[in-house]
Motif scaffolding. Sequence first.
Motif, mmCIF file in Angstrom:
data_model
loop_
_atom_site.group_PDB
_atom_site.id
_atom_site.type_symbol
_atom_site.label_atom_id
_atom_site.label_comp_id
_atom_site.label_asym_id
_atom_site.label_seq_id
_atom_site.Cartn_x
_atom_site.Cartn_y
_atom_site.Cartn_z
ATOM 1 N N GLY A 123 35.428 30.916 59.139
ATOM 2 C CA GLY A 123 35.589 29.694 58.363
ATOM 3 C C GLY A 123 34.275 29.153 57.825
ATOM 4 N N PRO A 124 34.243 27.878 57.458
ATOM 5 C CA PRO A 124 33.057 27.277 56.827
ATOM 6 C C PRO A 124 31.785 27.348 57.650
ATOM 7 C CG PRO A 124 34.965 25.851 56.562
ATOM 8 C CD PRO A 124 35.381 26.949 57.498
ATOM 9 N N ALA A 127 30.344 30.713 57.090
ATOM 10 C CA ALA A 127 29.876 30.814 55.703
ATOM 11 C C ALA A 127 28.506 30.170 55.535
ATOM 12 C CB ALA A 127 30.885 30.164 54.756
ATOM 13 N N ALA A 153 35.749 31.896 54.453
ATOM 14 C CA ALA A 153 35.239 30.781 53.645
ATOM 15 C C ALA A 153 34.037 31.239 52.819
ATOM 16 C CB ALA A 153 34.837 29.617 54.549
#
Length: 198
Positions: A123-124, A127, A153
């Motif tokens: 996820g973020p 990233a 992400a």
Amino acid sequence: MNREELDTRLDPKAIAWLDQALAEAGEAGKAQDNVAVPKWELRFAAAGRHCGQDNADDVRTLLLQHAAADVATLTRLYHQGAAAERRAVLLALPHLVPGPEALPLIEDALRTNDTRLVEAAVGPYAAGHLDPHAWRHAVLKCLFTGVPVAAVAGAEHRAHGDAELARMLTDFASERTAAGRSVPPDLHRVLNMTGEES
């Protein structure tokens, strides 16, 4: 996570449970009378039982935010928790840890073959903090385990112009083909993102 939206999915008993859990989490920074495990951490583990498995990720994320859980707490909850609790910790990282200090949790999740953990790990937070080498291997892990690349992400931004990722994807596809195995459709999607597909 929007508390108001979450409440629309919970029955009155679950809402009352969550209200008490969040109040206890809000006290996390204060003296705890030498208790071995703070009450809110016990509630963190029990979230699925009281609020439903479909809501557990959101409930646990709220608890972690209200407790302002630090990296040490997140690490302890991750390593002591079942897969569902580990997933919630990973999902909460972008909201709680601004720097790369929690990367060991991401790296641990990416070493597993549990698709729930792999999906949460890309996820973020990943990233923003995984270095290029580790991020490329995270993408390959998704392809290998069947986690949709849509879960990664920032994939388009990070993959763009990445010739090394393109090489790794091409090699992976060749290995699969040589072994008589199908190439995941998402592989070509990521290869297109790199702009390096011949």
